[in-house]
Design a protein around this motif. Structure first.
Motif, PDB file in Angstrom:
ATOM      1  N   LEU A  54      61.600  84.103  58.299  1.00 20.48           N
ATOM      2  CA  LEU A  54      60.240  84.027  58.828  1.00 20.48           C
ATOM      3  C   LEU A  54      59.245  83.690  57.729  1.00 20.48           C
ATOM      4  O   LEU A  54      58.309  82.903  57.936  1.00 20.48           O
ATOM      5  CB  LEU A  54      59.864  85.338  59.512  1.00 20.48           C
ATOM      6  N   ASP A  55      59.442  84.264  56.561  1.00 20.21           N
ATOM      7  CA  ASP A  55      58.580  83.946  55.421  1.00 20.21           C
ATOM      8  C   ASP A  55      58.690  82.465  55.062  1.00 20.21           C
ATOM      9  O   ASP A  55      57.686  81.817  54.748  1.00 20.21           O
ATOM     10  CB  ASP A  55      58.965  84.816  54.214  1.00 20.21           C
ATOM     11  N   SER A  56      59.902  81.930  55.153  1.00 17.79           N
ATOM     12  CA  SER A  56      60.106  80.509  54.871  1.00 17.79           C
ATOM     13  C   SER A  56      59.413  79.638  55.913  1.00 17.79           C
ATOM     14  O   SER A  56      58.826  78.593  55.580  1.00 17.79           O
ATOM     15  CB  SER A  56      61.605  80.183  54.822  1.00 17.79           C
ATOM     16  N   HIS A  57      59.449  80.037  57.185  1.00 15.24           N
ATOM     17  CA  HIS A  57      58.756  79.281  58.233  1.00 15.24           C
ATOM     18  C   HIS A  57      57.266  79.184  57.928  1.00 15.24           C
ATOM     19  O   HIS A  57      56.666  78.108  58.015  1.00 15.24           O
ATOM     20  CB  HIS A  57      58.915  79.961  59.588  1.00 15.24           C
ATOM     21  N   ILE A  58      56.697  80.323  57.575  1.00 14.55           N
ATOM     22  CA  ILE A  58      55.257  80.398  57.330  1.00 14.55           C
ATOM     23  C   ILE A  58      54.853  79.550  56.128  1.00 14.55           C
ATOM     24  O   ILE A  58      53.824  78.868  56.141  1.00 14.55           O
ATOM     25  CB  ILE A  58      54.836  81.867  57.137  1.00 14.55           C
ATOM     26  N   LYS A  59      55.664  79.577  55.085  1.00 14.93           N
ATOM     27  CA  LYS A  59      55.325  78.844  53.868  1.00 14.93           C
ATOM     28  C   LYS A  59      55.660  77.352  53.957  1.00 14.93           C
ATOM     29  O   LYS A  59      54.977  76.515  53.370  1.00 14.93           O
ATOM     30  CB  LYS A  59      56.060  79.463  52.673  1.00 14.93           C
ATOM     31  N   THR A  60      56.726  77.015  54.700  1.00 12.97           N
ATOM     32  CA  THR A  60      57.195  75.633  54.737  1.00 12.97           C
ATOM     33  C   THR A  60      56.417  74.776  55.729  1.00 12.97           C
ATOM     34  O   THR A  60      56.016  73.655  55.416  1.00 12.97           O
ATOM     35  CB  THR A  60      58.694  75.586  55.095  1.00 12.97           C
ATOM     36  N   PHE A  61      56.215  75.289  56.939  1.00  5.21           N
ATOM     37  CA  PHE A  61      55.534  74.514  57.978  1.00  5.21           C
ATOM     38  C   PHE A  61      54.787  75.468  58.894  1.00  5.21           C
ATOM     39  O   PHE A  61      55.200  75.731  60.012  1.00  5.21           O
ATOM     40  CB  PHE A  61      56.548  73.681  58.767  1.00  5.21           C
ATOM     41  N   HIS A 106      62.520  70.750  56.112  1.00  2.00           N
ATOM     42  CA  HIS A 106      61.359  70.164  56.792  1.00  2.00           C
ATOM     43  C   HIS A 106      60.929  68.881  56.085  1.00  2.00           C
ATOM     44  O   HIS A 106      60.748  68.850  54.872  1.00  2.00           O
ATOM     45  CB  HIS A 106      60.207  71.167  56.792  1.00  2.00           C
ATOM     46  N   ASP A 107      60.789  67.808  56.862  1.00  2.00           N
ATOM     47  CA  ASP A 107      60.431  66.496  56.328  1.00  2.00           C
ATOM     48  C   ASP A 107      59.100  66.046  56.932  1.00  2.00           C
ATOM     49  O   ASP A 107      59.061  65.586  58.075  1.00  2.00           O
ATOM     50  CB  ASP A 107      61.526  65.484  56.663  1.00  2.00           C
ATOM     51  N   PRO A 108      57.997  66.165  56.206  1.00  2.00           N
ATOM     52  CA  PRO A 108      56.690  65.787  56.761  1.00  2.00           C
ATOM     53  C   PRO A 108      56.593  64.308  57.128  1.00  2.00           C
ATOM     54  O   PRO A 108      55.670  63.902  57.835  1.00  2.00           O
ATOM     55  CB  PRO A 108      55.709  66.152  55.644  1.00  2.00           C
ATOM     56  N   TYR A 109      57.553  63.501  56.659  1.00  2.00           N
ATOM     57  CA  TYR A 109      57.551  62.069  56.967  1.00  2.00           C
ATOM     58  C   TYR A 109      58.580  61.722  58.053  1.00  2.00           C
ATOM     59  O   TYR A 109      58.863  60.545  58.274  1.00  2.00           O
ATOM     60  CB  TYR A 109      57.826  61.258  55.707  1.00  2.00           C
TER      61      TYR A 109
END
Length: 226
Positions: A54-61, A106-109
Motif C-alpha cells: 500500500l505504501d508503494s501504491h501511494i508513492k508510485t502512482f 508503473h510506466d507513466p508513458y
C-alpha cells in the motif's frame, strides 16, 4: 491530479454521502481491514495487501489509489497503474502486470490503465459503490489520454461447473444469461468487455487460476503520431 468526489447512495432506507478520494498513509490500516473483510479464505490470504504494498501504491502512482468512504468509514477501494499493453501479445499474469502487487513497474508513458484490484465491503454492496469507483477510473483513463482500462477479472463460480465446461464456455454462458458470476457479471454491468480468458492468471482456487481480461476502450482516445 487529486481525486475527490462526493455523491449520494441509497442504502434502502435513505441517501448517504459517498466520498471517493485518493487513499493516503493514514488509510492503510482501514484498507487492510477492508481486504480481510472482502476476501476471506479460501482466497489466498498472502495476496491481501500488506503495508509495504500500500505504501508503494501511494508513492508510485497516488492518482491510481482510490478509496470510498461512507460516514467516514472506508467501505471500498480500487488500485491501478499504467502499463504498456500490446493486444497482439495479451497473455500475462497478475504478478507480471502489477509487479506482484507493488506496482513498481508503473510506466507513466504506457498506453493502458491497469486495474490491480477492486474491493467493496459485503455490507455496502448493491449500493453502486463499485460502479462509482470504476467510473472514476474511467475518468482517470480519459484524463491521462490512455487507450484503455484493462484488468483481469476472477470467475469465482467457475469451480462449480469446471467438470462440465471450459472456462471459455463458462464466460460465454454468463454473457448469454445462462449462468451468473459475481465478479464477471459486475464487470459487464460496469461496461467492461471480455477480450481473452487467461490460464494461470492468479492463484485462485475458486476460479481454478483463470482470469478474464476485460477492457474499457477510451472513446476519446486519439493516437498521437510519432
Amino acid at each position: 491530479m487529486i481525486i475527490l468526489k462526493q455523491m449520494y447512495v441509497h442504502n434502502g432506507r435513505k441517501f448517504e454521502t459517498l466520498t471517493i478520494r485518493n487513499y493516503t498513509e493514514t488509510d492503510v490500516k482501514g484498507l487492510i481491514s477492508l481486504q480481510r473483510e472482502c476476501f476471506p479464505p479460501p482466497f489466498p490470504q498472502e495476496l491481501l495487501w500488506s503495508e509495504e504494498q500500500l505504501d508503494s501504491h501511494i508513492k508510485t502512482f497516488p492518482e491510481g489509489a482510490l478509496c470510498a468512504l461512507v460516514n467516514g468509514r472506508i467501505v471500498g477501494s480500487m488500485t491501478a497503474l499504467i502499463i504498456h499493453f500490446e493486444p497482439e501479445s495479451p497473455d500475462h499474469t497478475w504478478v507480471q502486470a502489477t509487479d506482484n502487487g507493488s506496482i513498481k513497474n508503473h510506466d507513466p508513458y504506457g498506453n493502458t490503465l491497469y486495474v490491480v484490484d477492486i474491493s467493496v465491503s459485503p455490507h455496502y454492496r448493491k449500493l453502486g459503490i463499485g460502479k462509482w469507483l470504476m467510473n472514476t477510473m474511467y475518468e482517470l483513463t480519459v484524463y491521462k489520454r490512455l487507450e484503455r482500462l484493462l484488468g483481469g477479472g476472477r470467475i469465482p463460480f467457475y469451480h462449480k461447473y469446471s467438470h462440465e465446461i471450459s472456462a471459455v464456455q463458462y464466460v460465454e454462458d454468463v454473457m448469454e444469461g445462462k449462468k451468473k458470476d459475481p465478479v464477471l457479471s459486475f464487470l459487464l454491468h460496469c461496461g467492461r468487455s471480455p477480450i481473452r480468458v487467461v490460464s494461470n492468471y492468479l492463484d485462485d482456487k475458486e476460479s481454478l487460476n483463470f482470469g478474464v481480461l476485460m477492457e474499457w476502450k477510451n472513446p476519446f482516445y486519439k493516437k498521437t503520431s510519432c
